[in-house]
Structure formats: structure tokens, C-alpha cells
Design a protein around this motif. Structure first.
Motif, short mmCIF file in Angstrom:
data_model
loop_
_atom_site.label_atom_id
_atom_site.label_comp_id
_atom_site.label_asym_id
_atom_site.label_seq_id
_atom_site.Cartn_x
_atom_site.Cartn_y
_atom_site.Cartn_z
N THR A 12 24.17 49.18 -13.03
CA THR A 12 22.86 49.33 -13.65
C THR A 12 22.52 48.09 -14.48
OG1 THR A 12 23.17 51.72 -13.74
CG2 THR A 12 21.47 50.79 -15.17
N LEU A 13 23.49 47.57 -15.22
CA LEU A 13 23.27 46.36 -16.00
C LEU A 13 22.89 45.19 -15.09
CD1 LEU A 13 23.34 44.99 -18.80
CD2 LEU A 13 25.72 44.41 -18.30
N ALA A 14 23.56 45.08 -13.95
CA ALA A 14 23.23 44.03 -12.99
C ALA A 14 21.78 44.18 -12.52
CB ALA A 14 24.18 44.06 -11.79
N LEU A 15 21.38 45.39 -12.17
CA LEU A 15 20.02 45.65 -11.72
C LEU A 15 19.01 45.25 -12.78
CD1 LEU A 15 17.93 47.00 -9.75
CD2 LEU A 15 18.35 49.10 -11.02
N VAL A 16 19.22 45.67 -14.01
CA VAL A 16 18.27 45.41 -15.09
C VAL A 16 18.20 43.92 -15.41
CG1 VAL A 16 17.82 45.80 -17.55
CG2 VAL A 16 18.43 47.72 -16.07
N THR A 17 19.34 43.26 -15.56
CA THR A 17 19.32 41.84 -15.95
C THR A 17 18.75 40.95 -14.84
OG1 THR A 17 21.64 41.59 -15.29
CG2 THR A 17 21.19 42.03 -17.62
N ILE A 18 19.07 41.25 -13.61
CA ILE A 18 18.52 40.45 -12.51
C ILE A 18 17.02 40.68 -12.38
CG2 ILE A 18 18.56 40.13 -10.01
CD1 ILE A 18 21.63 40.48 -10.20
N THR A 19 16.59 41.91 -12.60
CA THR A 19 15.17 42.22 -12.57
C THR A 19 14.43 41.48 -13.67
OG1 THR A 19 15.60 44.40 -11.63
CG2 THR A 19 13.46 44.08 -12.69
N LEU A 20 14.98 41.48 -14.87
CA LEU A 20 14.34 40.77 -15.98
C LEU A 20 14.32 39.26 -15.74
CD1 LEU A 20 15.72 42.74 -19.06
CD2 LEU A 20 13.42 42.82 -18.07
N THR A 21 15.35 38.74 -15.11
CA THR A 21 15.36 37.32 -14.76
C THR A 21 14.25 37.01 -13.77
OG1 THR A 21 17.74 37.21 -15.13
CG2 THR A 21 16.76 35.44 -13.83
N GLY A 22 14.07 37.88 -12.76
CA GLY A 22 12.99 37.69 -11.80
C GLY A 22 11.62 37.74 -12.46
N PHE A 23 11.43 38.71 -13.37
CA PHE A 23 10.16 38.78 -14.10
C PHE A 23 9.92 37.51 -14.90
CE2 PHE A 23 9.94 43.63 -14.25
CZ PHE A 23 8.84 43.68 -13.43
N SER A 24 10.96 37.04 -15.59
CA SER A 24 10.83 35.84 -16.42
C SER A 24 10.46 34.62 -15.56
CB SER A 24 12.13 35.56 -17.16
OG SER A 24 12.45 36.62 -18.01
N CYS A 25 11.14 34.48 -14.44
CA CYS A 25 10.84 33.35 -13.56
C CYS A 25 9.38 33.38 -13.11
CB CYS A 25 11.75 33.36 -12.33
SG CYS A 25 13.45 32.90 -12.68
N HIS A 26 8.92 34.52 -12.66
CA HIS A 26 7.53 34.61 -12.18
C HIS A 26 6.54 34.37 -13.31
CE1 HIS A 26 9.24 36.16 -8.47
NE2 HIS A 26 8.11 35.79 -7.94
N TRP A 27 6.85 34.83 -14.50
CA TRP A 27 5.96 34.61 -15.62
C TRP A 27 5.89 33.12 -15.93
CZ3 TRP A 27 6.51 32.80 -20.67
CH2 TRP A 27 5.38 32.97 -21.47
N PHE A 28 7.03 32.43 -16.00
CA PHE A 28 7.04 30.99 -16.26
C PHE A 28 6.36 30.21 -15.14
CE2 PHE A 28 10.68 31.79 -19.19
CZ PHE A 28 10.09 31.27 -20.33
N TRP A 29 6.56 30.64 -13.91
CA TRP A 29 6.00 29.93 -12.77
C TRP A 29 4.49 30.11 -12.66
CZ3 TRP A 29 10.28 32.07 -9.12
CH2 TRP A 29 11.45 31.32 -9.30
N ASN A 30 3.94 31.12 -13.29
CA ASN A 30 2.51 31.40 -13.17
C ASN A 30 1.73 30.89 -14.38
OD1 ASN A 30 0.66 32.72 -11.30
ND2 ASN A 30 0.13 33.97 -13.08
N ARG A 31 2.27 29.97 -15.10
CA ARG A 31 1.60 29.44 -16.29
C ARG A 31 0.31 28.73 -15.90
NH1 ARG A 31 5.79 26.66 -20.14
NH2 ARG A 31 3.82 25.72 -20.65
N GLN A 32 -0.65 28.77 -16.81
CA GLN A 32 -1.92 28.07 -16.60
C GLN A 32 -2.04 26.97 -17.63
OE1 GLN A 32 -3.84 28.58 -14.03
NE2 GLN A 32 -2.61 30.30 -13.34
N PRO A 33 -2.35 25.77 -17.33
CA PRO A 33 -2.57 25.22 -16.01
C PRO A 33 -1.26 25.13 -15.24
CG PRO A 33 -2.57 23.45 -17.60
CD PRO A 33 -2.45 24.74 -18.38
N PRO A 34 -1.36 25.04 -13.92
CA PRO A 34 -0.14 25.02 -13.11
C PRO A 34 0.78 23.86 -13.50
CG PRO A 34 -2.07 25.26 -11.73
CD PRO A 34 -2.57 24.98 -13.12
N PRO A 35 2.07 24.16 -13.68
CA PRO A 35 3.00 23.08 -14.01
C PRO A 35 3.27 22.19 -12.79
CG PRO A 35 4.10 25.22 -13.93
CD PRO A 35 2.65 25.46 -13.67
N THR A 36 4.04 21.17 -13.00
CA THR A 36 4.36 20.22 -11.92
C THR A 36 5.37 20.84 -10.97
OG1 THR A 36 6.19 19.25 -13.14
CG2 THR A 36 4.01 18.29 -13.50
N VAL A 37 5.50 20.24 -9.81
CA VAL A 37 6.49 20.69 -8.82
C VAL A 37 7.90 20.56 -9.41
CG1 VAL A 37 7.48 20.18 -6.55
CG2 VAL A 37 5.00 20.17 -6.86
#
Length: 127
Positions: free
Chosen positions: A10-35
């Protein structure tokens, strides 16, 4: 047959899920970051998930959780590398990524106990 503790799973599921959420949130910043931003954060996320999964590996009870860890790493790697090239909204990206996590959460929370209960009944009938 008893059901092993799934607290580490369960800990693996939760932490990996939160990591995925964090990545998508950082990747969707406005204005778009560099490659470069996408690739550096992807490498960082993959490194953290790799170390975390390696530490969790001997503590996990289910082979499916181990598969989930590997699948999540590959999923986040693919998402991070392709992030600059697909322009969906943050919500659409999260729904896409969360499908993997949601399916496993349903298994871990509902179907695994049912599976163990059915196995116990099957074993008791053969005795």
C-alpha cells in the motif's frame, strides 16, 4: 492460507502515485518550461523511484506490486520524455496516468482480500 500484510504494498502504491501527481503538476507549469526541464525532472523522478523501489523490493509481499513499481517507472519515464510533444490538459494527463494506479488500488483494496478468501474456502474443501 492467511493474507500477508500489505502495508508495504500500500505504501508503494501511495508514494508512487504521489510521485506521478507531482511530476505531472511540475510538467504542466505555465508558461511551459524548457525541454531540458522536462528531461532533468524525469531523470530525477526515475532515479528517486528506482532507489525507492529497490529499498521496498524485499519488503513487498505481492509480485504484482513489484510489477507495478517497474510499470510506474516505465510510465513516468515515457510521460516525461514525451511531455514536450503532447499538449493535453493537466486533468487529461492525470486521468491517463492514474488509470494504472487506480486499477492496482482496486486490486489491492478489494480483489486481493476476495482472492485470499476464495483460496481459503477452496483449501478447506479439499481437506
Amino acid at each position: 492460507m492467511t493474507m500477508k500484510s500489505t502495508k508495504w504494498d500500500t505504501l508503494a502504491l501511495v508514494t508512487i502515485t504521489l510521485t506521478g501527481f507531482s511530476c505531472h503538476w511540475f510538467w504542466n507549469r505555465q508558461p511551459p518550461p524548457t525541454v531540458t526541464f522536462y528531461y532533468v525532472t524525469t531523470a530525477l523522478a526515475i532515479a528517486v523511484l528506482g532507489v525507492w523501489s529497490a529499498w521496498l523490493w524485499p519488503r513487498l509481499n505481492l509480485w504484482l506490486t513489484k510489477f507495478f513499481c517497474i510499470a510506474a517507472i516505465v510510465d513516468i519515464l515515457g510521460e516525461g520524455l514525451l511531455q514536450p510533444f503532447h499538449g493535453h490538459t493537466l486533468i487529461a494527463k492525470l486521468i491517463c496516468q492514474m488509470t494504472l494506479f487506480a486499477v492496482y488500488a482496486v486490486y489491492l483494496g478489494a480483489l486481493r482480500p476476495l482472492d485470499v478468501w476464495l483460496m481459503r474456502r477452496s483449501v478447506s474443501r479439499t481437506r
